[in-house]
Design a protein around this motif. Structure first.
Motif, PDB file in Angstrom:
ATOM      1  N   SER A 253       0.832  -1.204   0.000  1.00  0.00           N
ATOM      2  CA  SER A 253       0.000   0.000   0.000  1.00  0.00           C
ATOM      3  C   SER A 253       0.869   1.258   0.000  1.00  0.00           C
ATOM      4  O   SER A 253       1.812   1.373   0.782  1.00  0.00           O
ATOM      5  CB  SER A 253      -0.894  -0.033   1.269  1.00  0.00           C
ATOM      6  OG  SER A 253      -1.110   1.259   1.777  1.00  0.00           O
ATOM      7  N   LEU A 254       0.515   2.204  -0.870  1.00  0.00           N
ATOM      8  CA  LEU A 254       1.263   3.462  -0.922  1.00  0.00           C
ATOM      9  C   LEU A 254       1.144   4.241   0.387  1.00  0.00           C
ATOM     10  O   LEU A 254       2.127   4.782   0.891  1.00  0.00           O
ATOM     11  CB  LEU A 254       0.723   4.338  -2.057  1.00  0.00           C
ATOM     12  CG  LEU A 254       1.269   4.066  -3.457  1.00  0.00           C
ATOM     13  CD1 LEU A 254       0.448   4.823  -4.494  1.00  0.00           C
ATOM     14  CD2 LEU A 254       2.740   4.432  -3.552  1.00  0.00           C
ATOM     15  N   ALA A 255      -0.069   4.263   0.941  1.00  0.00           N
ATOM     16  CA  ALA A 255      -0.272   5.013   2.189  1.00  0.00           C
ATOM     17  C   ALA A 255       0.535   4.394   3.324  1.00  0.00           C
ATOM     18  O   ALA A 255       1.174   5.104   4.117  1.00  0.00           O
ATOM     19  CB  ALA A 255      -1.756   5.045   2.546  1.00  0.00           C
ATOM     20  N   HIS A 256       0.541   3.067   3.401  1.00  0.00           N
ATOM     21  CA  HIS A 256       1.307   2.403   4.462  1.00  0.00           C
ATOM     22  C   HIS A 256       2.807   2.628   4.262  1.00  0.00           C
ATOM     23  O   HIS A 256       3.554   2.820   5.216  1.00  0.00           O
ATOM     24  CB  HIS A 256       1.013   0.901   4.488  1.00  0.00           C
ATOM     25  CG  HIS A 256      -0.370   0.579   4.974  1.00  0.00           C
ATOM     26  ND1 HIS A 256      -0.914  -0.678   4.929  1.00  0.00           N
ATOM     27  CD2 HIS A 256      -1.326   1.378   5.523  1.00  0.00           C
ATOM     28  CE1 HIS A 256      -2.142  -0.652   5.422  1.00  0.00           C
ATOM     29  NE2 HIS A 256      -2.415   0.582   5.780  1.00  0.00           N
ATOM     30  N   LEU A 257       3.245   2.610   3.014  1.00  0.00           N
ATOM     31  CA  LEU A 257       4.667   2.864   2.734  1.00  0.00           C
ATOM     32  C   LEU A 257       5.078   4.225   3.290  1.00  0.00           C
ATOM     33  O   LEU A 257       6.097   4.359   3.981  1.00  0.00           O
ATOM     34  CB  LEU A 257       4.904   2.816   1.216  1.00  0.00           C
ATOM     35  CG  LEU A 257       6.307   3.253   0.787  1.00  0.00           C
ATOM     36  CD1 LEU A 257       7.314   2.137   1.032  1.00  0.00           C
ATOM     37  CD2 LEU A 257       6.326   3.656  -0.686  1.00  0.00           C
ATOM     38  N   GLU A 258       4.276   5.242   2.986  1.00  0.00           N
ATOM     39  CA  GLU A 258       4.637   6.595   3.425  1.00  0.00           C
ATOM     40  C   GLU A 258       4.604   6.697   4.945  1.00  0.00           C
ATOM     41  O   GLU A 258       5.472   7.316   5.562  1.00  0.00           O
ATOM     42  CB  GLU A 258       3.723   7.619   2.750  1.00  0.00           C
ATOM     43  CG  GLU A 258       3.997   7.632   1.253  1.00  0.00           C
ATOM     44  CD  GLU A 258       3.246   8.710   0.484  1.00  0.00           C
ATOM     45  OE1 GLU A 258       2.560   9.522   1.120  1.00  0.00           O
ATOM     46  OE2 GLU A 258       3.362   8.733  -0.757  1.00  0.00           O
ATOM     47  N   GLU A 259       3.605   6.061   5.533  1.00  0.00           N
ATOM     48  CA  GLU A 259       3.498   6.050   7.008  1.00  0.00           C
ATOM     49  C   GLU A 259       4.735   5.368   7.612  1.00  0.00           C
ATOM     50  O   GLU A 259       5.309   5.846   8.589  1.00  0.00           O
ATOM     51  CB  GLU A 259       2.222   5.293   7.394  1.00  0.00           C
ATOM     52  CG  GLU A 259       1.965   5.182   8.867  1.00  0.00           C
ATOM     53  CD  GLU A 259       0.693   4.361   9.154  1.00  0.00           C
ATOM     54  OE1 GLU A 259      -0.247   4.372   8.336  1.00  0.00           O
ATOM     55  OE2 GLU A 259       0.665   3.708  10.201  1.00  0.00           O
ATOM     56  N   ASN A 260       5.149   4.268   7.009  1.00  0.00           N
ATOM     57  CA  ASN A 260       6.279   3.515   7.552  1.00  0.00           C
ATOM     58  C   ASN A 260       7.582   4.291   7.410  1.00  0.00           C
ATOM     59  O   ASN A 260       8.401   4.333   8.335  1.00  0.00           O
ATOM     60  CB  ASN A 260       6.389   2.156   6.859  1.00  0.00           C
ATOM     61  CG  ASN A 260       5.196   1.269   7.168  1.00  0.00           C
ATOM     62  OD1 ASN A 260       4.398   1.590   8.040  1.00  0.00           O
ATOM     63  ND2 ASN A 260       5.061   0.170   6.458  1.00  0.00           N
ATOM     64  N   ILE A 261       7.759   4.915   6.264  1.00  0.00           N
ATOM     65  CA  ILE A 261       9.003   5.671   6.057  1.00  0.00           C
ATOM     66  C   ILE A 261       9.072   6.848   7.038  1.00  0.00           C
ATOM     67  O   ILE A 261      10.138   7.155   7.574  1.00  0.00           O
ATOM     68  CB  ILE A 261       9.134   6.116   4.583  1.00  0.00           C
ATOM     69  CG1 ILE A 261       9.471   4.869   3.739  1.00  0.00           C
ATOM     70  CG2 ILE A 261      10.207   7.184   4.417  1.00  0.00           C
ATOM     71  CD1 ILE A 261       9.602   5.097   2.264  1.00  0.00           C
ATOM     72  N   ALA A 262       7.918   7.441   7.316  1.00  0.00           N
ATOM     73  CA  ALA A 262       7.897   8.553   8.278  1.00  0.00           C
ATOM     74  C   ALA A 262       8.359   8.097   9.663  1.00  0.00           C
ATOM     75  O   ALA A 262       8.904   8.884  10.440  1.00  0.00           O
ATOM     76  CB  ALA A 262       6.497   9.158   8.347  1.00  0.00           C
ATOM     77  N   ALA A 263       8.162   6.820   9.953  1.00  0.00           N
ATOM     78  CA  ALA A 263       8.572   6.299  11.272  1.00  0.00           C
ATOM     79  C   ALA A 263      10.082   6.341  11.443  1.00  0.00           C
ATOM     80  O   ALA A 263      10.596   6.347  12.572  1.00  0.00           O
ATOM     81  CB  ALA A 263       8.073   4.867  11.449  1.00  0.00           C
TER      82      ALA A 263
END
Ligand SMILES: NC(=O)c1ccc[n+]([C@@H]2O[C@H](COP(=O)([O-])OP(=O)(O)OC[C@H]3O[C@@H](n4cnc5c(N)ncnc54)[C@H](OP(=O)(O)O)[C@@H]3O)[C@@H](O)[C@H]2O)c1
Length: 275
Positions: A253-263
Motif C-alpha cells: 500500500s502506498l499510504a502504508h509505505l509513506e506512514e512507515n518511512i515517516a517512522a
C-alpha cells in the motif's frame, strides 16, 4: 516536505552505506494490481529507500504468502520492471532456502532481477534447528568466487550458525524474525553480537510481529504515543535496537509505505521503548 528514508540515518551493508529504512518486497504480490506494486516501488526509491529485500519465491499465486489468483507475479520481476536500470546506490538483497538447489535458485534470482551479479544473497535456513549450515554456505561461497554473488548473509539462524558461516566467508548481514512482540532472548543476544562483529542485523516481521506471514495483528500490549500509529511505533522501536539494525517493513500500500518511512524520523526514547 514528506519525511524521507534519509531521516532514518545510514548504516553499512555490503560495503556500502544504505538508509536504515529499507523496504521488504514480500507483500508486493499479494494484490493483483501490478501497476500499484510498481508505483509502490517507485515511491519507495523516490522517498530515499536504497535497500530492498526480496526472494525469487515471493510470487503470487503459489508463493510464501499463499494468496492471490491469476498469472504469476514475482516480486523480483516487479523490482526489475520498476527500477531497472538500477540506481547506483541501490542494494538489493535476496535469499535462497537451504533445502533448495542453490545454484539454480541463484540463477533464477539473477534472471528475475536482470543482473549479472546479486548484491547480497542470504542463506535462509529451512530448519533453524539444523546443526550446521556449512555445506550450503560453502556452496554459496563458491558461487561468490564465480562472481555471481557480491556479498553473503544468513537468515533464520542461531549464533553458532554465524560462527560457522564466518569461518567460511565474510557475512554482511543476519536476517531473523524480530520485533517488539516477537523476540527470543537468543535473538536479542545475536542482534548485539552482530553489532560487535560489524554485521548488519535485518529483522523481518517487525511490523507483523506475532501475526508473521498473516500480517499485522494488533495487541502487543504496548503503549503507543499520541500521533504515532502502532506500526510506526514498531518500526521506530526496531531502529532503536542498534545503529546496525536495518528496517525492511513490507507493504503493498502506498499510504502504508509513506506512514512507515515517516517512522524512520521518530526518535526513541522520546517516548516509551516498549515492554
Ligand atoms: N528471511 C526471511 O525468512 C523472511 C521472512 C519473511 C519476510 N522477510 C522479508 O522481510 C520483509 C518484512 O516482513 P513482512 O513483509 O512479512 O512483515 P512486516 O513488514 O513486519 O509487516 C507487513 C504486514 O504489516 C502490514 N503493514 C505494513 N505497514 C503497515 C501500516 N503502516 N499500517 C497497517 N498495516 C501495515 C502489511 O499489510 P499491507 O500490505 O496491507 O500494508 C503486512 O500485512 C518482507 O517483505 C520480506 O522482504 C524475510
Amino acid at each position: 516536505m514528506p519525511v524521507t528514508a534519509e531521516d532514518s540515518g545510514t548504516a553499512a551493508l555490503a560495503g556500502r552505506s544504505v538508509r536504515r529504512m529499507g523496504f521488504g518486497t514480500m507483500r508486493l504480490t499479494a494484490n493483483p494490481d501490478r501497476d500499484l506494486a510498481i508505483r509502490v516501488l517507485h515511491r519507495a526509491v523516490e522517498l530515499g529507500v536504497n535497500h530492498l529485500d526480496t526472494a525469487a519465491f515471493y510470487v503470487s499465486p503459489g508463493g510464501t504468502l499463499g494468496v492471490g489468483s491469476g498469472p504469476k507475479r514475482y516480486a523480483a520481476e516487479l523490482i526489475r520492471a520498476a527500477l531497472s536500470p538500477y540506481p547506483d546506490d541501490l542494494v538489493i538483497a535476496t535469499k535462497v532456502v537451504s533445502s533448495s538447489p542453490l545454484r539454480e535458485r541463484v540463477e533464477t534470482n539473477l534472471r528475475l532481477l536482470g543482473v549479472d551479479a546479486l548484491d547480497v544473497v542470504n542463506l535462509r535456513l529451512y530448519d533453524r534447528a539444523a546443526a550446521s549450515l556449512e555445506v550450503q554456505f560453502e556452496e554459496l561461497a563458491g558461487l561468490q568466487r564465480e562472481g555471481l554473488i557480491r556479498h553473503l548473509g544468513i537468515s533464520n539462524v542461531h549464533r553458532h550458525h554465524l560462527d560457522q558461516a564466518q569461518a567460511i566467508a565474510p557475512v554482511v548481514c543476519v536476517q531473523n524474525a524480530y520485533g517488539v512482540d516477537l523476540r527470543l532472548p537468543s535473538d536479542t543476544e545475536l542482534l548485539h553480537e552482530c553489532e560487535r562483529r560489524g554485521i548488519a542485523f535485518v529483522p523481518f516481521f517487525s511490523v507483523a510481529g506475532t501475526g508473521r506471514e498473516k500480517g499485522y495483528t494488533a495487541g502487543a500490549g504496548i503503549t503507543i504515543p499520541e500521533g504515532v500509529s502502532e506500526q510506526q511505533f514498531r518500526i521506530a522501536w526496531t531502529l532503536h535496537q542498534g545503529p546496525h539494525v536495518l528496517a525492511i517493513p513490507g507493504t503493498g500500500s502506498l499510504a502504508h509505505l509513506e506512514e512507515n518511512i515517516a517512522a524512520g524520523a521518530l526518535r526513541l526514547p522520546a517516548f516509551t521503548a516498549g515492554p
